[in-house]
Design a protein around this motif. Structure first.
Motif, PDB file in Angstrom:
ATOM      1  N   ASP A   3       6.477   7.273   2.519  1.00  0.00           N
ATOM      2  CA  ASP A   3       6.389   6.987   3.943  1.00  0.00           C
ATOM      3  C   ASP A   3       5.697   5.635   4.117  1.00  0.00           C
ATOM      4  O   ASP A   3       5.223   5.038   3.143  1.00  0.00           O
ATOM      5  CB  ASP A   3       5.615   8.092   4.660  1.00  0.00           C
ATOM      6  CG  ASP A   3       6.026   8.240   6.123  1.00  0.00           C
ATOM      7  OD1 ASP A   3       6.630   7.303   6.685  1.00  0.00           O
ATOM      8  OD2 ASP A   3       5.741   9.307   6.704  1.00  0.00           O
ATOM      9  N   HIS A   4       5.596   5.175   5.346  1.00  0.00           N
ATOM     10  CA  HIS A   4       4.970   3.887   5.655  1.00  0.00           C
ATOM     11  C   HIS A   4       3.539   3.837   5.113  1.00  0.00           C
ATOM     12  O   HIS A   4       2.750   4.742   5.372  1.00  0.00           O
ATOM     13  CB  HIS A   4       4.929   3.641   7.159  1.00  0.00           C
ATOM     14  CG  HIS A   4       6.253   3.733   7.836  1.00  0.00           C
ATOM     15  ND1 HIS A   4       7.253   2.809   7.636  1.00  0.00           N
ATOM     16  CD2 HIS A   4       6.752   4.650   8.699  1.00  0.00           C
ATOM     17  CE1 HIS A   4       8.306   3.145   8.362  1.00  0.00           C
ATOM     18  NE2 HIS A   4       8.039   4.257   9.001  1.00  0.00           N
ATOM     19  N   GLY A   5       3.207   2.776   4.391  1.00  0.00           N
ATOM     20  CA  GLY A   5       1.851   2.553   3.922  1.00  0.00           C
ATOM     21  C   GLY A   5       1.416   3.383   2.730  1.00  0.00           C
ATOM     22  O   GLY A   5       0.274   3.312   2.302  1.00  0.00           O
ATOM     23  N   TRP A   6       2.321   4.168   2.171  1.00  0.00           N
ATOM     24  CA  TRP A   6       1.957   5.019   1.043  1.00  0.00           C
ATOM     25  C   TRP A   6       1.983   4.211  -0.250  1.00  0.00           C
ATOM     26  O   TRP A   6       2.715   3.240  -0.375  1.00  0.00           O
ATOM     27  CB  TRP A   6       2.877   6.222   0.956  1.00  0.00           C
ATOM     28  CG  TRP A   6       2.620   7.213   2.074  1.00  0.00           C
ATOM     29  CD1 TRP A   6       2.050   6.956   3.292  1.00  0.00           C
ATOM     30  CD2 TRP A   6       2.917   8.584   2.059  1.00  0.00           C
ATOM     31  NE1 TRP A   6       1.987   8.095   4.033  1.00  0.00           N
ATOM     32  CE2 TRP A   6       2.517   9.124   3.307  1.00  0.00           C
ATOM     33  CE3 TRP A   6       3.497   9.430   1.123  1.00  0.00           C
ATOM     34  CZ2 TRP A   6       2.662  10.464   3.628  1.00  0.00           C
ATOM     35  CZ3 TRP A   6       3.651  10.764   1.459  1.00  0.00           C
ATOM     36  CH2 TRP A   6       3.235  11.266   2.689  1.00  0.00           C
ATOM     37  N   ARG A   7       1.177   4.633  -1.219  1.00  0.00           N
ATOM     38  CA  ARG A   7       1.045   3.936  -2.504  1.00  0.00           C
ATOM     39  C   ARG A   7       1.451   4.828  -3.667  1.00  0.00           C
ATOM     40  O   ARG A   7       1.193   6.017  -3.658  1.00  0.00           O
ATOM     41  CB  ARG A   7      -0.413   3.519  -2.730  1.00  0.00           C
ATOM     42  CG  ARG A   7      -0.903   2.488  -1.784  1.00  0.00           C
ATOM     43  CD  ARG A   7      -2.394   2.325  -1.865  1.00  0.00           C
ATOM     44  NE  ARG A   7      -2.808   1.648  -3.089  1.00  0.00           N
ATOM     45  CZ  ARG A   7      -4.072   1.406  -3.365  1.00  0.00           C
ATOM     46  NH1 ARG A   7      -5.038   1.784  -2.549  1.00  0.00           N
ATOM     47  NH2 ARG A   7      -4.386   0.787  -4.494  1.00  0.00           N
TER      48      ARG A   7
END
Length: 158
Positions: free
Chosen positions: A26-30
């Motif tokens: 998802d958005h911003g996940w690492r």
């Protein structure tokens, strides 16, 4: 360590994980990969991937059982020769792995049936997966400790 952040994704990715819905992307996940720099040919080893959400909370771990590995200079990424069997788990409080699953046993059996691996190799792969699972349960899996140290050192991207 390879530290990848997905800044914008077209569509979040959710999969079934042992009967539990698990969002993987998802958005911003690492995704942080702890891979060996060099793995001697024929030696069974492992490489860890840790997934963190946008707030930095660890969600999932994935361990590839492999042999051989190194660094691809052109791509700037590590590589491994995957040996089918994987260990996956979710995180509980305090980075404690829970709900550990052994994955792709059918793929390993198929490789043996096709003559790509011997029974002895399959047994060695199973022993490595057992060692990884035991170390994760005991809280002393080296690659996971290295990822935690990396994140706590402040050297990691935020």
């Amino acid at each position: 360590m390879v530290d990848f952040t997905a800044h914008r994704v077209r569509q979040p990715l959710t999969v079934d994980f042992g009967g539990e819905a698990l969002r993987l992307f998802d958005h911003g996940w690492r995704w942080i990969w702890a891979h060996p720099l060099e793995a001697p040919p024929g030696v069974v080893g492992d490489a860890l991937t840790v997934l963190l959400d946008a707030a930095g909370q660890p969600l999932e771990l994935y361990v590839d059982i492999h042999q051989s590995g190194g660094w691809d200079e052109a791509a700037g990424l590590p590589w491994i020769d995957d040996l089918y069997l994987d260990v996956a788990g979710l995180f509980g409080p305090g980075w404690q792995p829970r709900h550990l699953l052994l994955l792709d046993e059918d793929e390993l059996a198929g490789a043996v049936a096709r003559g790509e691996l011997t029974g002895a190799q399959s047994a060695a792969i199973g022993r490595q997966a057992d060692r990884v699972t035991g170390a994760l349960k005991a809280g002393n899996y080296g690659p996971l400790c290295a990822v935690q140290d990396y994140l706590q050192s402040g050297a990691a991207l935020s």
